[in-house]
Design an enzyme around this catalytic site. Structure first.
Site, PDB file in Angstrom:
ATOM      1  CB  SER A 192     -12.452 -20.485  37.485  1.00  0.00           C
ATOM      2  OG  SER A 192     -12.012 -19.359  36.782  1.00  0.00           O
ATOM      3  N   GLY A 213     -26.189 -24.709  43.049  1.00  0.00           N
ATOM      4  CA  GLY A 213     -26.223 -23.475  42.251  1.00  0.00           C
ATOM      5  C   GLY A 213     -26.998 -23.700  40.967  1.00  0.00           C
ATOM      6  CB  ALA A 214     -29.539 -26.170  40.190  1.00  0.00           C
ATOM      7  CG  ASN A 215     -30.776 -20.367  41.738  1.00  0.00           C
ATOM      8  OD1 ASN A 215     -29.998 -20.955  42.472  1.00  0.00           O
ATOM      9  ND2 ASN A 215     -30.737 -19.060  41.563  1.00  0.00           N
ATOM     10  CE1 TYR A 223     -15.181 -17.269  41.447  1.00  0.00           C
ATOM     11  CE2 TYR A 223     -13.370 -16.963  39.894  1.00  0.00           C
ATOM     12  CZ  TYR A 223     -14.630 -17.470  40.196  1.00  0.00           C
ATOM     13  OH  TYR A 223     -15.320 -18.197  39.241  1.00  0.00           O
ATOM     14  N   GLY A 278     -27.495 -19.328  35.624  1.00  0.00           N
ATOM     15  CA  GLY A 278     -26.215 -19.443  34.922  1.00  0.00           C
ATOM     16  C   GLY A 278     -25.878 -20.845  34.449  1.00  0.00           C
ATOM     17  N   GLY A 309     -25.135 -23.559  36.122  1.00  0.00           N
ATOM     18  CA  GLY A 309     -25.796 -24.654  36.844  1.00  0.00           C
ATOM     19  C   GLY A 309     -27.184 -24.933  36.298  1.00  0.00           C
TER      20      GLY A 309
HETATM   21  N1  LIG Z   1     -19.227 -17.084  34.752  1.00  0.00           N
HETATM   22  C1  LIG Z   1     -17.962 -17.351  34.509  1.00  0.00           C
HETATM   23  O1  LIG Z   1     -17.323 -16.724  33.639  1.00  0.00           O
HETATM   24  C2  LIG Z   1     -17.267 -18.428  35.275  1.00  0.00           C
HETATM   25  C3  LIG Z   1     -15.931 -18.713  34.910  1.00  0.00           C
HETATM   26  C4  LIG Z   1     -15.262 -19.716  35.598  1.00  0.00           C
HETATM   27  C5  LIG Z   1     -15.904 -20.417  36.594  1.00  0.00           C
HETATM   28  N2  LIG Z   1     -17.198 -20.116  36.922  1.00  0.00           N
HETATM   29  C6  LIG Z   1     -17.828 -20.894  37.993  1.00  0.00           C
HETATM   30  O2  LIG Z   1     -19.051 -21.413  37.535  1.00  0.00           O
HETATM   31  C7  LIG Z   1     -19.912 -21.683  38.649  1.00  0.00           C
HETATM   32  C8  LIG Z   1     -21.298 -21.168  38.356  1.00  0.00           C
HETATM   33  O3  LIG Z   1     -21.250 -19.745  38.285  1.00  0.00           O
HETATM   34  P1  LIG Z   1     -22.113 -18.879  37.246  1.00  0.00           P
HETATM   35  O4  LIG Z   1     -21.163 -18.096  36.458  1.00  0.00           O
HETATM   36  O5  LIG Z   1     -23.115 -19.718  36.576  1.00  0.00           O
HETATM   37  O6  LIG Z   1     -22.799 -17.821  38.235  1.00  0.00           O
HETATM   38  P2  LIG Z   1     -24.294 -17.683  38.799  1.00  0.00           P
HETATM   39  O7  LIG Z   1     -25.270 -17.595  37.685  1.00  0.00           O
HETATM   40  O8  LIG Z   1     -24.251 -16.592  39.792  1.00  0.00           O
HETATM   41  O9  LIG Z   1     -24.519 -19.081  39.519  1.00  0.00           O
HETATM   42  C9  LIG Z   1     -23.997 -19.359  40.783  1.00  0.00           C
HETATM   43  C10 LIG Z   1     -24.984 -20.247  41.505  1.00  0.00           C
HETATM   44  O10 LIG Z   1     -24.450 -20.551  42.800  1.00  0.00           O
HETATM   45  C11 LIG Z   1     -25.455 -20.266  43.760  1.00  0.00           C
HETATM   46  N3  LIG Z   1     -24.918 -19.875  45.057  1.00  0.00           N
HETATM   47  C12 LIG Z   1     -24.021 -18.912  45.340  1.00  0.00           C
HETATM   48  N4  LIG Z   1     -23.849 -18.804  46.655  1.00  0.00           N
HETATM   49  C13 LIG Z   1     -24.658 -19.721  47.244  1.00  0.00           C
HETATM   50  C14 LIG Z   1     -24.948 -20.086  48.571  1.00  0.00           C
HETATM   51  N5  LIG Z   1     -24.377 -19.474  49.609  1.00  0.00           N
HETATM   52  N6  LIG Z   1     -25.830 -21.083  48.789  1.00  0.00           N
HETATM   53  C15 LIG Z   1     -26.453 -21.695  47.766  1.00  0.00           C
HETATM   54  N7  LIG Z   1     -26.233 -21.392  46.476  1.00  0.00           N
HETATM   55  C16 LIG Z   1     -25.343 -20.407  46.219  1.00  0.00           C
HETATM   56  C17 LIG Z   1     -26.223 -19.100  43.157  1.00  0.00           C
HETATM   57  O11 LIG Z   1     -27.468 -18.952  43.820  1.00  0.00           O
HETATM   58  P3  LIG Z   1     -28.142 -17.480  43.978  1.00  0.00           P
HETATM   59  O12 LIG Z   1     -28.780 -17.203  42.662  1.00  0.00           O
HETATM   60  O13 LIG Z   1     -29.100 -17.686  45.096  1.00  0.00           O
HETATM   61  O14 LIG Z   1     -27.039 -16.515  44.289  1.00  0.00           O
HETATM   62  C18 LIG Z   1     -26.335 -19.558  41.723  1.00  0.00           C
HETATM   63  O15 LIG Z   1     -27.367 -20.492  41.571  1.00  0.00           O
HETATM   64  C19 LIG Z   1     -19.240 -21.032  39.856  1.00  0.00           C
HETATM   65  O16 LIG Z   1     -18.578 -22.024  40.615  1.00  0.00           O
HETATM   66  C20 LIG Z   1     -18.217 -20.097  39.221  1.00  0.00           C
HETATM   67  O17 LIG Z   1     -17.114 -19.871  40.073  1.00  0.00           O
HETATM   68  C21 LIG Z   1     -17.890 -19.134  36.284  1.00  0.00           C
END
Ligand SMILES: NC(=O)c1ccc[n+]([C@@H]2O[C@H](COP(=O)([O-])OP(=O)(O)OC[C@H]3O[C@@H](n4cnc5c(N)ncnc54)[C@H](OP(=O)(O)O)[C@@H]3O)[C@@H](O)[C@H]2O)c1
Length: 286
Positions: A139, A10-12, A164, A14, A16
């Site tokens: 989370s 998920g490096a592209n 979730y 947020g 990551g």
């Molecule tokens: N944001 C928050 O408030 C929050 C709070 C607690 C925990 N988290 C956790 O933090 C982590 C990162 O989330 P984020 O908030 O940074 O959201 P994000 O920007 O949507 O990042 C999620 C990443 O995971 C990738 N991903 C999702 N489904 C995938 C799949 N089937 N195959 C390959 N890659 C996939 C996404 O790729 P695509 O761009 O291709 O979809 C994106 O790069 C997650 O585990 C989330 O549960 C977030």
């Protein structure tokens, strides 16, 4: 971090993306797992523009597909001499229930089973590091979670938030159970709470009502750079491997939920995850 090799899913976008960028800045070689060449290229170009000399390389997998995960892990095992840090960061949120090609609910597949399977498949490379670490981004939503062993796909009672919370609880149970089962394997494991972070996670695969709710909720969140701080700390701090097997928030260990420390559930989840990923023995092949 010079000479360290880190792989992050998920490096592209947020959290990551910011984690990958910061670790590159510290001199590590980063493998960015993304779903497509286009997404990987955009992220890598952005990192290299900001950090001239950064070593950032792509790997590809749709983490909803166990075939893709196995193919990608086989390539990584063949191409790299070791892996110092694995960051299971990718996560998703779906309003509607749908099964993957493996017949698994999507959040369970991407948020929990993908980290479980990928960690298993990369163990042979991790043990070649002198300080290997596995970081899984969970989370505080896990405080509302319960593992629905009788219907883990939640087909009888699906709600995106329930799925979730269940998957994020599984991240903590997995981390703590890995610590209990690893014997003398010198791999450190950590589960991370990044905080409420202003990312697009709640708008990518959600109905408009949920997307609006997320847009309002994230107004109170921190930046992705801030949300990445604990993952970066756990990947790079010299001494933190002594504190393996804990839940982390704001670069400090924190007590997880009561359900997360239920050892019976952790053992049952381990067995269920082995079965759902088609693994006989998690620690085999090392
Ligand atoms: N944001 C928050 O408030 C929050 C709070 C607690 C925990 N988290 C956790 O933090 C982590 C990162 O989330 P984020 O908030 O940074 O959201 P994000 O920007 O949507 O990042 C999620 C990443 O995971 C990738 N991903 C999702 N489904 C995938 C799949 N089937 N195959 C390959 N890659 C996939 C996404 O790729 P695509 O761009 O291709 O979809 C994106 O790069 C997650 O585990 C989330 O549960 C977030």
């Amino acid at each position: 971090m010079k000479d360290k090799i880190c792989l992050i899913t998920g490096a592209n976008s947020g959290i990551g993306f910011e984690t990958a960028k910061s670790l590159c800045e510290k001199g590590a070689t980063l493998i960015l797992v993304c779903r497509s060449l286009e997404k990987a290229k955009k992220a890598i170009d952005e990192i290299k523009t900001a950090i001239p000399g950064a070593i950032a390389l792509p790997a590809f997998a749709d983490l909803a597909s166990q075939t893709d995960i196995r193919k990608m892990a086989a390539q990584i095992n063949a191409e790299y001499p070791k892996l110092d840090v694995l960051i299971n960061n990718a996560g998703s949120w779906f309003s509607e229930v749908e099964l993957t090609e493996d017949g698994i609910e999507r959040q369970w597949a991407i948020n929990h089973l993908a980290p479980f399977l990928l960690t298993h498949l990369l163990l042979p490379l991790l043990v070649k590091s002198d300080d290997p670490r596995v970081i899984t981004v969970s989370s505080d939503s896990h405080f509302h979670g319960k593992i629905h062993f009788e219907d883990v796909n939640l087909l009888k009672n699906y709600h995106g938030l329930r799925a979730y919370a269940q998957s994020k609880l599984a991240n903590v149970l997995f981390t703590l159970e890995f610590e209990r089962r690893k014997d003398d394997l010198p791999i450190s494991t950590y589960a991370v709470q990044p905080g409420l972070v202003k990312t697009d996670i709640g708008v990518k695969h959600t109905i408009s009502f949920h997307a609006i709710m997320w847009k309002l909720r994230r107004l109170g969140g921190v930046s992705p750079q801030k949300g990445a701080e604990t993952s970066i700390f756990l990947a790079s701090d010299k001494d933190v491997s002594k504190l393996s097997g804990k839940y982390w928030d704001k670069c400090q260990p924190k007590s997880p939920s009561k359900n997360a420390v239920n050892e019976g559930d952790a053992a049952n989840l381990w067995e269920l995850s082995l079965k759902m990923c088609g693994i006989d023995d998690f620690f085999t092949g090392i």
